[in-house]
Design a protein around this motif. Structure first.
Motif: not given
Length: 93
Positions: A46-61
């Motif tokens: 998803x990072x390699x496509x043109x849309x920034x907001x398609x999938x947002x990932x967050x990693x917690x501690x």
């Protein structure tokens, strides 16, 4: 609607609606290094496509991932999880 299965010895996964999006919480419990690489491969899809907001990932501690998926990318995200072998099966219901 898509129905999917996963190995609960590999990952813990929950899905819930989040306004107009879907929120996935994923915790890796199996071979975490290999599973982490697979999850990162999904993120790169998803990072390699043109849309920034398609999938947002967050990693917690605590090692838990929170992934927000836009409604119109739900199927793409589930299929990417299957492609990278984080899911066991996907079927239309």
């Amino acid at each position: 609607m898509l129905k999917y299965t996963f190995d609960d010895k590999m990952i813990e996964l929950s899905e819930s609606p989040n306004e107009n999006d879907f929120e996935f919480r994923i915790r890796l419990v199996g071979d975490t290094q290999q599973l982490k690489q697979r999850l990162q491969a999904v993120q790169r899809d998803f990072e390699n496509n043109d849309l920034v907001t398609d999938v947002l990932s967050y990693l917690y501690l605590n090692g838990e991932y929170r992934i927000i998926v836009r409604h119109d990318f739900y199927v793409d995200f589930i299929l990417a999880m299957m492609k990278h072998r984080l899911l066991l099966s996907v079927a239309w219901e």
